[in-house]
Scaffold this motif. Structure first.
Motif, short mmCIF file in Angstrom:
data_model
loop_
_atom_site.label_atom_id
_atom_site.label_comp_id
_atom_site.label_asym_id
_atom_site.label_seq_id
_atom_site.Cartn_x
_atom_site.Cartn_y
_atom_site.Cartn_z
N ALA A 252 0.84 -1.20 0.00
CA ALA A 252 0.00 0.00 0.00
C ALA A 252 0.87 1.25 0.00
O ALA A 252 0.59 2.24 -0.69
N ILE A 253 1.96 1.22 0.77
CA ILE A 253 2.89 2.36 0.80
C ILE A 253 3.58 2.49 -0.56
O ILE A 253 3.79 3.60 -1.06
N ALA A 254 3.92 1.36 -1.17
CA ALA A 254 4.54 1.39 -2.51
C ALA A 254 3.63 2.06 -3.52
O ALA A 254 4.09 2.77 -4.42
N LYS A 255 2.32 1.85 -3.39
CA LYS A 255 1.37 2.51 -4.28
C LYS A 255 1.41 4.03 -4.08
O LYS A 255 1.30 4.80 -5.05
N GLN A 256 1.54 4.47 -2.84
CA GLN A 256 1.65 5.90 -2.59
C GLN A 256 2.87 6.48 -3.29
O GLN A 256 2.80 7.55 -3.92
N ILE A 257 3.99 5.78 -3.19
CA ILE A 257 5.21 6.24 -3.85
C ILE A 257 5.02 6.31 -5.36
O ILE A 257 5.41 7.28 -6.01
N LYS A 258 4.40 5.29 -5.90
CA LYS A 258 4.22 5.19 -7.36
C LYS A 258 3.40 6.34 -7.92
O LYS A 258 3.68 6.83 -9.03
N ILE A 259 2.42 6.82 -7.17
CA ILE A 259 1.57 7.90 -7.68
C ILE A 259 2.05 9.28 -7.23
O ILE A 259 1.35 10.28 -7.40
N GLY A 260 3.24 9.32 -6.62
CA GLY A 260 3.85 10.62 -6.30
C GLY A 260 3.53 11.19 -4.93
O GLY A 260 3.85 12.36 -4.66
N LYS A 261 2.91 10.42 -4.07
CA LYS A 261 2.67 10.89 -2.71
C LYS A 261 4.01 10.99 -1.97
O LYS A 261 4.95 10.26 -2.26
#
Length: 313
Positions: A252-261
């Motif tokens: 879930a954290i990796a998804k945040q990184i991927k979308i620029g969070k």
């Protein structure tokens, strides 16, 4: 609530996952949850709670299982033993935060759901998602109930973590520390921005769960403390099973990184020590360290340990 409004708010809520069954500490944990085992004169989980309170947290949610009512009872403001000690005006009543209610500290508990295909509580993402209603769009802390971070200098690691989260307007902020290669398989491992590789406070550019040493050059492990915004609930619902069919909070954290969070990490300093009380050797070391640091008996304990070591030479 707008993101701008979110960062003006004090962070006052925390989730403490304590649903694990303590397999690696068996038989010690056969009837006693590992979080209630004493380190020095206080249970592990009380030390976690007092760390949270010192950082400004006043609403604490235990995500638990059916065998851990003893933990809820421990934080009950009424107990026969406490009343007896109080009536005797025993000085032990002031040695720690016994009167949580009078201090405005509120405890909640919820049982962690067991997800389909499992026979016991699994990854932390389940505990985090279970707390969504309590969080109510506010930023919050996650502190593992069997993991201690002892800071011998103020402000504490958790206080600095919360301040970093506010200052950088991060979506997620993670405590981290270096681990040996043979320990990587036990942790989520972070890779930081190469321009900030020597910084204590850095932006995270990738995260991977339990990698092999050849999978990443980083040895920076998640240290059992997070600060999240409510966006994490959205990302948890988007994660897909890993190759072993498990779901991980790190994804879930990796998804945040991927979308620029903005995801950042704060490394433990040289005055911070993490204790991961997951097996007997770690527990023995943790107990000894806290006993040696005891304000009343620490010096006597140090002399005792030295004498015992001499007698075995």
């Amino acid at each position: 609530m707008s993101q701008k409004g979110t960062f003006k708010m004090a962070i006052t809520k925390a989730i403490v996952p304590i649903a694990g069954i303590g397999t690696r500490l068996f038989p010690t944990t056969k009837v006693l949850p590992k979080e209630i085992l004493p380190v020095g004169r206080l249970p592990i989980v009380q030390r976690v709670v007092e760390e949270l309170i010192s950082a400004g947290i006043n609403q604490i949610l235990f995500v638990t299982n059916r065998s851990k009512n003893i933990i809820e009872n421990h934080f009950d403001d009424y107990s026969e033993l406490k009343m007896d000690v109080k009536q005797e005006q025993d000085p032990r009543i002031t040695e720690s935060s016994f009167d949580f209610g009078n201090a405005g500290i509120h405890f909640f508990s919820i049982r962690q759901p067991i997800t389909k295909g499992h026979s016991k509580p699994n990854d932390t993402w389940v505990a985090v998602l279970a707390a969504e209603n309590l969080v109510d769009q506010e930023p919050f802390v996650v502190a593992f109930g069997d993991s201690l971070i002892r800071s011998t200098k103020s402000p504490s690691l958790l206080e600095r973590l919360i301040e970093s989260h506010r200052k950088h307007q991060s979506e997620t902020t993670i405590a981290s520390y270096e681990v040996a290669e043979d320990m990587m398989r036990n942790y989520g491992i972070l890779t930081i921005d190469p321009h900030e590789v020597h910084a204590t406070n850095s932006r995270v550019v990738s995260i991977i769960e339990k990698p092999r040493p050849k999978d990443t050059p980083s040895r920076l492990a998640i240290g059992g403390r997070y600060v999240f915004n409510s966006d994490i609930f959205t990302r948890i619902r988007q994660i897909n099973p890993a190759s072993n069919k498990e779901l991980y909070l790190t994804d879930a954290i990796a998804k945040q990184i991927k979308i620029g969070k903005i995801v950042r990490t704060l490394k433990l300093g040289n005055k911070d020590t993490r204790y991961d009380v997951g097996h007997h050797l770690a527990y023995f070391k943790t107990f000894i360290d806290y006993a040696l640091a005891d304000s009343e008996f620490g010096n006597e304990m140090r002399s005792y340990v030295k004498e015992r070591l001499k007698s075995r030479d």
